[in-house]
Scaffold this motif. Structure first.
Motif, PDB file in Angstrom:
ATOM      1  N   GLN A   1       6.030 -10.172 -23.003  1.00  0.00           N
ATOM      2  CA  GLN A   1       6.209  -8.833 -22.817  1.00  0.00           C
ATOM      3  C   GLN A   1       6.356  -7.734 -22.655  1.00  0.00           C
ATOM      4  O   GLN A   1       6.322  -6.521 -21.520  1.00  0.00           O
ATOM      5  CB  GLN A   1       6.498  -8.796 -24.827  1.00  0.00           C
ATOM      6  N   ALA A   2       4.092  -8.189 -21.999  1.00  0.00           N
ATOM      7  CA  ALA A   2       3.454  -7.356 -21.386  1.00  0.00           C
ATOM      8  C   ALA A   2       4.184  -7.207 -20.000  1.00  0.00           C
ATOM      9  O   ALA A   2       4.007  -6.020 -19.442  1.00  0.00           O
ATOM     10  CB  ALA A   2       2.101  -7.394 -21.428  1.00  0.00           C
ATOM     11  N   TRP A   3       4.335  -8.357 -19.551  1.00  0.00           N
ATOM     12  CA  TRP A   3       4.487  -8.329 -18.036  1.00  0.00           C
ATOM     13  C   TRP A   3       5.658  -7.720 -17.684  1.00  0.00           C
ATOM     14  O   TRP A   3       5.917  -6.939 -16.846  1.00  0.00           O
ATOM     15  CB  TRP A   3       4.896  -9.649 -17.640  1.00  0.00           C
ATOM     16  N   LEU A   4       7.151  -8.128 -18.912  1.00  0.00           N
ATOM     17  CA  LEU A   4       7.793  -6.820 -18.064  1.00  0.00           C
ATOM     18  C   LEU A   4       8.375  -5.793 -18.323  1.00  0.00           C
ATOM     19  O   LEU A   4       8.908  -5.523 -17.492  1.00  0.00           O
ATOM     20  CB  LEU A   4       9.353  -8.016 -19.421  1.00  0.00           C
TER      21      LEU A   4
ATOM     22  N   LEU B   1      11.143  -3.391 -16.656  1.00  0.00           N
ATOM     23  CA  LEU B   1      12.374  -3.997 -17.021  1.00  0.00           C
ATOM     24  C   LEU B   1      12.378  -4.167 -18.324  1.00  0.00           C
ATOM     25  O   LEU B   1      11.189  -4.084 -19.426  1.00  0.00           O
ATOM     26  CB  LEU B   1      11.554  -5.878 -16.707  1.00  0.00           C
ATOM     27  N   SER B   2      13.812  -4.453 -18.903  1.00  0.00           N
ATOM     28  CA  SER B   2      13.901  -4.286 -20.270  1.00  0.00           C
ATOM     29  C   SER B   2      13.406  -5.652 -20.796  1.00  0.00           C
ATOM     30  O   SER B   2      13.787  -7.261 -19.830  1.00  0.00           O
ATOM     31  CB  SER B   2      15.734  -4.651 -20.762  1.00  0.00           C
ATOM     32  N   PRO B   3      13.439  -5.518 -21.868  1.00  0.00           N
ATOM     33  CA  PRO B   3      12.709  -7.254 -22.770  1.00  0.00           C
ATOM     34  C   PRO B   3      13.920  -8.327 -22.880  1.00  0.00           C
ATOM     35  O   PRO B   3      13.781  -9.467 -22.967  1.00  0.00           O
ATOM     36  CB  PRO B   3      11.873  -7.210 -24.439  1.00  0.00           C
TER      37      PRO B   3
ATOM     38  N   ARG C   1      11.711 -13.441 -20.611  1.00  0.00           N
ATOM     39  CA  ARG C   1      13.208 -13.197 -21.705  1.00  0.00           C
ATOM     40  C   ARG C   1      13.351 -14.385 -22.348  1.00  0.00           C
ATOM     41  O   ARG C   1      13.548 -14.361 -23.704  1.00  0.00           O
ATOM     42  CB  ARG C   1      14.379 -12.441 -21.089  1.00  0.00           C
ATOM     43  N   ASP C   2      13.813 -15.778 -21.064  1.00  0.00           N
ATOM     44  CA  ASP C   2      14.504 -16.910 -22.560  1.00  0.00           C
ATOM     45  C   ASP C   2      12.902 -17.435 -22.655  1.00  0.00           C
ATOM     46  O   ASP C   2      13.545 -17.760 -24.537  1.00  0.00           O
ATOM     47  CB  ASP C   2      15.091 -17.660 -21.253  1.00  0.00           C
ATOM     48  N   MET C   3      12.073 -17.592 -22.425  1.00  0.00           N
ATOM     49  CA  MET C   3      10.651 -17.980 -23.253  1.00  0.00           C
ATOM     50  C   MET C   3      10.338 -17.322 -24.337  1.00  0.00           C
ATOM     51  O   MET C   3       9.964 -17.720 -25.463  1.00  0.00           O
ATOM     52  CB  MET C   3       9.792 -18.414 -22.112  1.00  0.00           C
ATOM     53  N   SER C   4      10.493 -15.852 -24.510  1.00  0.00           N
ATOM     54  CA  SER C   4       9.638 -15.066 -25.220  1.00  0.00           C
ATOM     55  C   SER C   4      10.954 -15.516 -27.091  1.00  0.00           C
ATOM     56  O   SER C   4      10.607 -15.814 -27.981  1.00  0.00           O
ATOM     57  CB  SER C   4      10.371 -13.343 -24.916  1.00  0.00           C
ATOM     58  N   THR C   5      12.453 -15.716 -26.706  1.00  0.00           N
ATOM     59  CA  THR C   5      13.113 -16.233 -27.882  1.00  0.00           C
ATOM     60  C   THR C   5      12.918 -17.479 -28.025  1.00  0.00           C
ATOM     61  O   THR C   5      12.820 -17.677 -29.256  1.00  0.00           O
ATOM     62  CB  THR C   5      14.514 -15.429 -27.279  1.00  0.00           C
ATOM     63  N   HIS C   6      12.903 -18.563 -27.254  1.00  0.00           N
ATOM     64  CA  HIS C   6      12.652 -19.517 -27.822  1.00  0.00           C
ATOM     65  C   HIS C   6      11.236 -19.680 -28.209  1.00  0.00           C
ATOM     66  O   HIS C   6      11.242 -20.638 -29.187  1.00  0.00           O
ATOM     67  CB  HIS C   6      12.724 -20.397 -26.291  1.00  0.00           C
TER      68      HIS C   6
ATOM     69  N   GLN D   1       1.582 -15.520 -26.177  1.00  0.00           N
ATOM     70  CA  GLN D   1       2.369 -16.409 -24.749  1.00  0.00           C
ATOM     71  C   GLN D   1       3.358 -15.499 -25.256  1.00  0.00           C
ATOM     72  O   GLN D   1       4.070 -14.726 -24.027  1.00  0.00           O
ATOM     73  CB  GLN D   1       2.495 -17.422 -24.863  1.00  0.00           C
ATOM     74  N   ILE D   2       4.259 -15.081 -26.019  1.00  0.00           N
ATOM     75  CA  ILE D   2       5.123 -13.775 -26.306  1.00  0.00           C
ATOM     76  C   ILE D   2       4.780 -12.800 -25.607  1.00  0.00           C
ATOM     77  O   ILE D   2       5.239 -11.567 -24.899  1.00  0.00           O
ATOM     78  CB  ILE D   2       6.323 -13.812 -27.647  1.00  0.00           C
ATOM     79  N   GLY D   3       3.270 -12.601 -26.005  1.00  0.00           N
ATOM     80  CA  GLY D   3       2.739 -11.007 -26.430  1.00  0.00           C
ATOM     81  C   GLY D   3       2.790 -10.957 -24.263  1.00  0.00           C
ATOM     82  O   GLY D   3       3.099  -9.685 -23.612  1.00  0.00           O
ATOM     83  N   TYR D   4       1.842 -11.770 -23.606  1.00  0.00           N
ATOM     84  CA  TYR D   4       1.935 -12.378 -21.956  1.00  0.00           C
ATOM     85  C   TYR D   4       2.916 -11.798 -21.449  1.00  0.00           C
ATOM     86  O   TYR D   4       2.885 -11.011 -20.582  1.00  0.00           O
ATOM     87  CB  TYR D   4       1.907 -12.847 -21.430  1.00  0.00           C
TER      88      TYR D   4
END
Length: 223
Positions: free
Chosen positions: A112-115, A120-122, A68-73, A107-110
């Motif tokens: 978010q897909a795993w979450l 789990l919530s993104p 979650r944090d790395m997606s935002t980053h 990498q955001i796609g990876y």
């Protein structure tokens, strides 16, 4: 004279008496083995259905927090790179910004897909970096390490020419340093092979880009 043709009945008579119960014991053994095999199949099928879910990282796991944090980053890195890609006139900056935007968007796609696959919530209700050990003090004004402030993002959008290039490289260098720090933390904390693989990919890729960014910054600042 009547003849007994039942082999089970005949066996004890024909036996020397050493193994009188052998036929009965063999039938019980076969039945027990068959029942065990059936039970094993049922248990195996049940565990096969359950184990993947049991192994799925929980909502408060380090893996979920990191993704979650790395997606935002990453999202801010993509935004900064798109600004530089659209507005810079330096071919090296345009190429680097395009590469960073594409890589981190993928990498955001990876993540978010795993979450989503884990159910789990993104996003999280936890503060940024709550998953990371010894993270106290690393979040300033709700920004994770290396992230640009709203004021710095506004300056980047308005910048042009050499000023834009230097601002982009400077912000991205800080951004990568913070991102590498976070990725190394999850490598040390997680045993999830997919998450660790992605984090190692981030560390390797961003460290290579850091070397290039430092070289390009030095050239621009000396020009």
């Amino acid at each position: 004279m009547d003849t007994d043709t039942d082999p089970d009945a005949a066996a004890p008579a024909a036996s020397s008496g050493d193994e009188p119960q052998r036929p009965t014991r063999r039938r019980w053994g076969v039945g027990w083995i068959a029942a065990t095999l059936v039970l094993g199949l049922v248990v195996g099928a049940t565990l096969g259905l359950l184990i993947p879910h049991l192994r799925t990282p929980a909502d408060d796991s380090v893996e979920a927090g990191f993704l979650r944090d790395m997606s935002t980053h990453h999202a801010q890195a993509v935004e900064m790179s798109m600004i530089a890609h659209a507005n810079s006139t330096n071919p090296q900056i345009v190429t680097l910004a395009g590469d960073i935007a594409l890589t981190q968007h993928q990498q955001i796609g990876y993540m978010q897909a795993w979450l989503r696959d884990w159910g789990l919530s993104p996003t999280s209700s936890q503060p940024p970096m709550a998953w990371m050990p010894d993270s106290a003090g690393s979040v300033v004004n709700n920004l994770m390490p290396g992230m640009a402030t709203p004021e710095q993002m506004a300056e980047l959008r308005k910048a042009t020419g050499k000023d834009l290039d230097i601002q982009y490289l400077t912000r991205m260098r800080d951004h990568h340093l913070g991102g590498v720090h976070m990725a190394q933390a999850i490598i040390d904390s997680s045993d999830d092979e997919d998450v660790v693989w992605l984090a190692k990919t981030m560390v390797s890729g961003q460290q290579s880009e850091l070397a290039l960014i430092n070289q390009m910054l030095a050239q621009l600042q000396q020009a």
